[in-house]
Design an enzyme around this catalytic site. Structure first.
Site, PDB file in Angstrom:
ATOM      1  N   ARG A  46      30.307   3.157  10.243  1.00  0.00           N
ATOM      2  CA  ARG A  46      30.733   3.502   8.928  1.00  0.00           C
ATOM      3  C   ARG A  46      32.094   4.115   8.812  1.00  0.00           C
ATOM      4  O   ARG A  46      33.049   3.998   7.985  1.00  0.00           O
ATOM      5  CB  ARG A  46      29.708   4.939   8.206  1.00  0.00           C
ATOM      6  CG  ARG A  46      30.224   5.415   6.768  1.00  0.00           C
ATOM      7  CD  ARG A  46      29.483   6.357   6.174  1.00  0.00           C
ATOM      8  NE  ARG A  46      28.450   7.023   7.055  1.00  0.00           N
ATOM      9  CZ  ARG A  46      28.515   8.073   7.649  1.00  0.00           C
ATOM     10  NH1 ARG A  46      29.794   8.493   7.508  1.00  0.00           N
ATOM     11  NH2 ARG A  46      27.592   8.606   8.274  1.00  0.00           N
ATOM     12  N   TYR A  98      37.862  -3.804 -17.986  1.00  0.00           N
ATOM     13  CA  TYR A  98      36.653  -4.498 -17.813  1.00  0.00           C
ATOM     14  C   TYR A  98      35.494  -3.618 -17.992  1.00  0.00           C
ATOM     15  O   TYR A  98      35.822  -2.220 -17.732  1.00  0.00           O
ATOM     16  CB  TYR A  98      36.716  -5.056 -16.079  1.00  0.00           C
ATOM     17  CG  TYR A  98      35.415  -5.108 -15.593  1.00  0.00           C
ATOM     18  CD1 TYR A  98      34.622  -6.169 -16.027  1.00  0.00           C
ATOM     19  CD2 TYR A  98      34.930  -4.331 -14.716  1.00  0.00           C
ATOM     20  CE1 TYR A  98      33.374  -6.745 -15.497  1.00  0.00           C
ATOM     21  CE2 TYR A  98      33.556  -4.696 -14.407  1.00  0.00           C
ATOM     22  CZ  TYR A  98      32.913  -5.818 -14.506  1.00  0.00           C
ATOM     23  OH  TYR A  98      31.449  -6.055 -14.076  1.00  0.00           O
ATOM     24  N   ASP A 170      44.741  -2.281 -11.609  1.00  0.00           N
ATOM     25  CA  ASP A 170      43.657  -3.172 -11.026  1.00  0.00           C
ATOM     26  C   ASP A 170      44.417  -4.717 -11.156  1.00  0.00           C
ATOM     27  O   ASP A 170      44.480  -5.469 -12.130  1.00  0.00           O
ATOM     28  CB  ASP A 170      42.656  -3.235 -11.981  1.00  0.00           C
ATOM     29  CG  ASP A 170      41.538  -4.035 -11.622  1.00  0.00           C
ATOM     30  OD1 ASP A 170      41.642  -5.056 -10.646  1.00  0.00           O
ATOM     31  OD2 ASP A 170      40.199  -3.867 -12.128  1.00  0.00           O
ATOM     32  N   LYS A 195      36.549 -11.731  -6.301  1.00  0.00           N
ATOM     33  CA  LYS A 195      37.339 -12.580  -7.146  1.00  0.00           C
ATOM     34  C   LYS A 195      38.262 -13.676  -6.310  1.00  0.00           C
ATOM     35  O   LYS A 195      37.726 -14.065  -5.490  1.00  0.00           O
ATOM     36  CB  LYS A 195      37.821 -12.042  -8.361  1.00  0.00           C
ATOM     37  CG  LYS A 195      37.046 -11.095  -9.017  1.00  0.00           C
ATOM     38  CD  LYS A 195      35.612 -11.262  -9.542  1.00  0.00           C
ATOM     39  CE  LYS A 195      35.144 -10.364 -10.554  1.00  0.00           C
ATOM     40  NZ  LYS A 195      33.728  -9.900 -10.348  1.00  0.00           N
TER      41      LYS A 195
HETATM   42  C1  LIG Z   1      39.095  -6.849 -13.247  1.00  0.00           C
HETATM   43  C2  LIG Z   1      37.883  -6.333 -12.642  1.00  0.00           C
HETATM   44  N1  LIG Z   1      37.905  -5.240 -12.027  1.00  0.00           N
HETATM   45  C3  LIG Z   1      36.765  -4.810 -11.277  1.00  0.00           C
HETATM   46  C4  LIG Z   1      35.563  -5.458 -11.258  1.00  0.00           C
HETATM   47  C5  LIG Z   1      34.525  -5.049 -10.427  1.00  0.00           C
HETATM   48  O1  LIG Z   1      34.283  -5.820  -9.214  1.00  0.00           O
HETATM   49  P1  LIG Z   1      32.896  -5.900  -8.542  1.00  0.00           P
HETATM   50  O2  LIG Z   1      31.931  -6.803  -9.562  1.00  0.00           O
HETATM   51  O3  LIG Z   1      33.208  -6.562  -7.387  1.00  0.00           O
HETATM   52  O4  LIG Z   1      32.319  -4.617  -8.518  1.00  0.00           O
HETATM   53  C6  LIG Z   1      35.603  -6.833 -12.061  1.00  0.00           C
HETATM   54  C7  LIG Z   1      34.342  -7.504 -12.004  1.00  0.00           C
HETATM   55  O5  LIG Z   1      34.073  -8.537 -12.783  1.00  0.00           O
HETATM   56  C8  LIG Z   1      36.948  -6.900 -12.652  1.00  0.00           C
HETATM   57  O6  LIG Z   1      36.779  -8.295 -13.469  1.00  0.00           O
END
Ligand SMILES: Cc1ncc(COP(=O)(O)O)c(C=O)c1O
Length: 379
Positions: A46, A98, A170, A195
């Site tokens: 961990r 998001y 982000d 992604k």
């Molecule tokens: C812009 C953005 N940030 C964060 C996330 C969250 O990521 P995760 O699905 O890997 O938890 C997403 C998921 O679609 C996203 O589109």
């Protein structure tokens, strides 16, 4: 070193015990110690894992940060990062962030005494008017999901820098290949590595990249203390993904531009949201901040029935949540990714029932266009 050289080599020295050119998957929970208090820097998985640490060095290098820490999902990364804050702190957030991020902030973290204001971050003046003495963080998604608004990163960076407020970006949609937020004033960058960074729709993960030594140390502490770590296998997959990030992003961008122009001219499409189109309200800013526009597009069909017809009739484009993989994915934000955003707020943000989002893949673009055209003809 150029971007691709870093992507292929940063954090990835040949394995010291065998010379393997690819970082092995260290699938172990613990490490044998030579004697009491004498070990090779690894005690428990961990806390330290060589595959994860290789990925962390790689991602820190690609974003130009001091350190990176990887987590089991993008949400786990954001959740851990928010623990830099404390009860009573105020956070300003891009208004159409998001849905999962909104859910975490509104339904989980608010109960711990964090205070959130949601503003349109395309204008730094909105951020300025929302500032309070307790503001400790500005959280910006760029471009926003799904209507592709491009925040005034430079203007916001000037506001936060002067006041010592952390600016978080982000950068999931653009990836560090097209946008490096730290160069525009960000203190922290987060990604859903699920992604573009991984890029092959076969792993879930997240990362926090830091620029301040005290934040790096605290995130490392929190990663170990709360334990939402990414697995060695997922670390390996993402490391494999970043090696081809540059070539994939170039193709996503080329295909994205072609599909956006096709949709823009299509009689059944009412409006296209893509920062690469000259009529996009922040097109000039997008050109200045980014070196490409990527593969994320949203378009308005006019009604739920029309959107449903497109989604039901595509054959190549896969109806699925998520984005950033080599295959084209198509989705309905109002009922899928943004279902957790209240209906009135969705309406205010332009996330209508007729809105369709595409993550344009790197298939032959003529095939993607033929598929979309056939589905649109049936509307
Ligand atoms: C812009 C953005 N940030 C964060 C996330 C969250 O990521 P995760 O699905 O890997 O938890 C997403 C998921 O679609 C996203 O589109």
């Amino acid at each position: 070193m150029g971007f691709s050289t870093k992507a292929i080599h940063a954090g990835q020295e040949p394995d010291p015990s065998t010379g393997a050119v690819t970082v092995p998957i260290y699938q172990t929970s613990t490490y044998v110690q030579d004697a009491l208090g004498k070990h090779k820097g690894y005690e428990y998985a961990r806390t330290q894992n060589p595959t994860r640490m290789a990925l962390e060095k790689n991602l820190a290098a690609l974003e130009g940060g001091l350190a990176a820490h990887c987590f089991a999902s993008g949400m786990a990364a954001i959740d851990t990062m928010m623990k830099l804050l404390k009860t009573g702190d105020h956070i300003i957030v891009s208004s159409n962030t998001y849905g999962g991020t909104f859910r975490l902030f509104d339904k989980v973290l608010k109960a711990f005494g964090l205070d959130f204001s949601y503003v349109d971050t395309t204008d730094a003046a909105n951020v300025q008017s929302a500032l309070r003495p307790s503001t400790q963080m500005v959280f910006v998604e760029i471009p926003t999901n799904p209507v592709m608004a491009v925040a005034d990163l430079e203007g916001i960076g000037n506001l936060t820098k002067d006041r010592g407020i952390r600016l978080v970006v982000d950068n999931t949609f653009m990836s560090p290949y097209f946008l490096r937020p730290i160069e525009w004033g960000a203190d922290l960058v987060v990604h859903s590595t699920t992604k573009y960074l991984n890029g092959h729709s076969d792993s879930v993960g997240g990362v926090v990249i830091t620029t301040r030594a005290e934040d790096a140390e605290r995130i490392g502490f929190l990663q170990n203390a709360a334990g939402a770590i990414i697995s060695p296998f997922d670390s390996f997959l993402i490391l494999r993904g970043t090696k081809t990030l540059a070539v994939r992003m170039r193709q996503h961008d080329e295909n994205g531009r072609r599909v956006a122009s096709f949709l823009d001219e299509h009689p059944k499409v009412k409006k296209v949201y893509y920062p690469g189109l000259p009529q996009h309200p922040q097109h000039t800013r997008a050109k200045r901040l980014m070196t490409g526009f990527g593969g994320m597009i949203a378009f308005e069909t006019g009604s739920l029935a029309a959107a449903r017809s497109v989604l039901d009739n595509v054959r190549l484009c896969a109806l699925a949540e998520s984005l950033g993989g080599v295959e084209t994915l198509i989705s309905h934000p109002a009922t899928m990714t943004h279902a957790s955003v209240p209906a009135e707020q969705r309406a205010r943000l332009g996330i209508t029932d007729g809105l369709v989002r595409i993550s344009v893949g790197i298939e032959d673009v003529e095939d993607i266009i033929t598929d979309l055209d056939a589905a649109l003809q049936k509307v």
